[in-house]
Design a protein around this motif. Sequence first.
Motif, PDB file in Angstrom:
ATOM      1  N   TRP A   9      20.385  14.154   5.598  1.00  0.00           N
ATOM      2  CA  TRP A   9      20.859  14.661   6.877  1.00  0.00           C
ATOM      3  C   TRP A   9      19.695  15.087   7.747  1.00  0.00           C
ATOM      4  O   TRP A   9      19.880  15.384   8.899  1.00  0.00           O
ATOM      5  CB  TRP A   9      21.836  15.835   6.674  1.00  0.00           C
ATOM      6  CG  TRP A   9      23.119  15.409   6.084  1.00  0.00           C
ATOM      7  CD1 TRP A   9      23.372  14.195   5.499  1.00  0.00           C
ATOM      8  CD2 TRP A   9      24.323  16.133   6.023  1.00  0.00           C
ATOM      9  NE1 TRP A   9      24.661  14.151   5.072  1.00  0.00           N
ATOM     10  CE2 TRP A   9      25.276  15.338   5.379  1.00  0.00           C
ATOM     11  CE3 TRP A   9      24.696  17.411   6.437  1.00  0.00           C
ATOM     12  CZ2 TRP A   9      26.576  15.751   5.147  1.00  0.00           C
ATOM     13  CZ3 TRP A   9      25.989  17.827   6.205  1.00  0.00           C
ATOM     14  CH2 TRP A   9      26.917  17.004   5.574  1.00  0.00           C
ATOM     15  N   ARG A 230      41.866   9.802   2.821  1.00  0.00           N
ATOM     16  CA  ARG A 230      40.865  10.833   3.088  1.00  0.00           C
ATOM     17  C   ARG A 230      41.439  11.850   4.062  1.00  0.00           C
ATOM     18  O   ARG A 230      42.397  11.580   4.769  1.00  0.00           O
ATOM     19  CB  ARG A 230      39.612  10.216   3.694  1.00  0.00           C
ATOM     20  CG  ARG A 230      39.868   9.694   5.092  1.00  0.00           C
ATOM     21  CD  ARG A 230      38.626   9.276   5.803  1.00  0.00           C
ATOM     22  NE  ARG A 230      37.800  10.388   6.194  1.00  0.00           N
ATOM     23  CZ  ARG A 230      36.583  10.226   6.700  1.00  0.00           C
ATOM     24  NH1 ARG A 230      36.077   9.011   6.832  1.00  0.00           N
ATOM     25  NH2 ARG A 230      35.870  11.259   7.063  1.00  0.00           N
ATOM     26  N   LYS A 243      36.630  12.354   1.268  1.00  0.00           N
ATOM     27  CA  LYS A 243      37.053  10.949   1.141  1.00  0.00           C
ATOM     28  C   LYS A 243      37.680  10.655  -0.224  1.00  0.00           C
ATOM     29  O   LYS A 243      37.412  11.360  -1.200  1.00  0.00           O
ATOM     30  CB  LYS A 243      35.824  10.044   1.308  1.00  0.00           C
ATOM     31  CG  LYS A 243      35.204  10.110   2.694  1.00  0.00           C
ATOM     32  CD  LYS A 243      33.994   9.202   2.801  1.00  0.00           C
ATOM     33  CE  LYS A 243      33.535   9.102   4.243  1.00  0.00           C
ATOM     34  NZ  LYS A 243      32.373   8.232   4.396  1.00  0.00           N
TER      35      LYS A 243
HETATM   36  N1  MTE Z   1      33.604  12.758   1.087  1.00  0.00           N
HETATM   37  C1  MTE Z   1      33.016  12.438  -0.067  1.00  0.00           C
HETATM   38  N2  MTE Z   1      33.787  12.290  -1.151  1.00  0.00           N
HETATM   39  N3  MTE Z   1      31.675  12.263  -0.190  1.00  0.00           N
HETATM   40  C2  MTE Z   1      30.842  12.445   0.896  1.00  0.00           C
HETATM   41  O1  MTE Z   1      29.613  12.299   0.751  1.00  0.00           O
HETATM   42  N4  MTE Z   1      30.664  13.027   3.263  1.00  0.00           N
HETATM   43  C3  MTE Z   1      31.274  13.856   4.320  1.00  0.00           C
HETATM   44  C4  MTE Z   1      32.712  13.437   4.600  1.00  0.00           C
HETATM   45  N5  MTE Z   1      33.448  13.210   3.383  1.00  0.00           N
HETATM   46  C5  MTE Z   1      31.423  12.798   2.142  1.00  0.00           C
HETATM   47  C6  MTE Z   1      32.836  12.911   2.204  1.00  0.00           C
HETATM   48  C7  MTE Z   1      30.513  13.860   5.543  1.00  0.00           C
HETATM   49  S1  MTE Z   1      29.062  14.714   5.497  1.00  0.00           S
HETATM   50  C8  MTE Z   1      30.959  13.288   6.692  1.00  0.00           C
HETATM   51  S2  MTE Z   1      30.155  13.499   8.168  1.00  0.00           S
HETATM   52  C9  MTE Z   1      32.131  12.411   6.700  1.00  0.00           C
HETATM   53  O2  MTE Z   1      32.696  12.244   5.400  1.00  0.00           O
HETATM   54  C10 MTE Z   1      31.711  11.056   7.209  1.00  0.00           C
HETATM   55  O3  MTE Z   1      32.800  10.214   7.376  1.00  0.00           O
HETATM   56  P1  MTE Z   1      32.494   8.697   7.787  1.00  0.00           P
HETATM   57  O4  MTE Z   1      31.431   8.206   6.866  1.00  0.00           O
HETATM   58  O5  MTE Z   1      33.791   7.968   7.646  1.00  0.00           O
HETATM   59  O6  MTE Z   1      32.013   8.757   9.208  1.00  0.00           O
END
Ligand code: MTE
Length: 325
Positions: A9, A230, A243
């Motif tokens: 990041w 998600r 997610k």
């Molecule tokens: N969910 C999981 N399981 N693992 C992850 O690394 N990253 C998060 C979130 N959900 C993440 C996650 C972060 S930091 C962000 S900004 C968003 O997912 C990004 O969603 P996108 O990749 O669909 O834009």
Amino acid sequence: MLIKKRPSWAMAEADATSEHIYLNRREWLRAAGFAGLGLTTALTGVGGFAAAAVAAIEGYPAPRNMAYRLDRDITPEDDATTYTNFYEFGSSKNIWKRAQKLVTDPWMVTIDGLVETEIQLDAEDLIAKAGGLEERLYRHRCVEAWAMAVPWSGVPLANLVKLAKPKPEAKYLQMETFLDPSIAPGQKQSWYPWPYVEGLTLAEATNELAFLATGIYGKPMPAQNGAPIRLVTPWKYGFKSVKSITRFTFTDKQPVSFWEQLNGNEYGFWANVNPDVPHPRWSQKTERLLGSNKNVRTQIYNGYGEQVAGLYDGMFPNDGRKLFH
Ligand code: MTE
């Protein structure tokens, strides 16, 4: 963000390269004349990559709910689907090919904890029971100061809460991602507290904006964006939007989320967007729009104050910053 390594990041944006969008399995099946045959195994798709099997959730493109509008252009699909954060598949933004290893059909979801009856059901079943798909246009603001605006398909999270019938003692909803280091190389990195976990209060989870997304751009969710299910909470920094959810647990204890466990001073439970509360290592005043690379001012609650500000009335009167990290 990370503990042992330099956080992605904080990486130069130029390190993330844009790539061609992959053809999702359903499109591939349709193109190959197999749609409707109900094939559920992972297939070798275009370009020699394993195309992830996509949960057989029906209803795309879903009717758009016009209550949710944008004040900016929709982000080009290629950008939103090739520049992604999914640490299970690596800490760079460029993990979309690797994420195709995720097989999402079948995908069992557990609803447990403080509920009348614990249940396990397939993602397809869950969405059907939660009312069928609608499309919403939402802004998304990552804590890293990039942003996108995309059409999500899905169901209100409030519908899942209703279905689950939480007991009166339940105050929070914890959500958990799959755990399978054999397909997700990031999960072999033992300094991360896998599986990825996030949480909301029940008041937040039943707010009209909280959304369980199963698709994007009128199609099933690509693996890299969190297939098959998600969370999307557009008033919070993107790391809340967990997610590929496998478990929803109702609890009376405030969940400790993945990034909070790693560094609670920088990534707290509440994570509401506020341009006036800087991240300890960078400003949150503006955001870079994926696609155009334009910088625009960030808005409190990412512009959704009308719907959510009331959730936080009177909380932390002496240290309101807690709501925004
Ligand atoms: N969910 C999981 N399981 N693992 C992850 O690394 N990253 C998060 C979130 N959900 C993440 C996650 C972060 S930091 C962000 S900004 C968003 O997912 C990004 O969603 P996108 O990749 O669909 O834009």
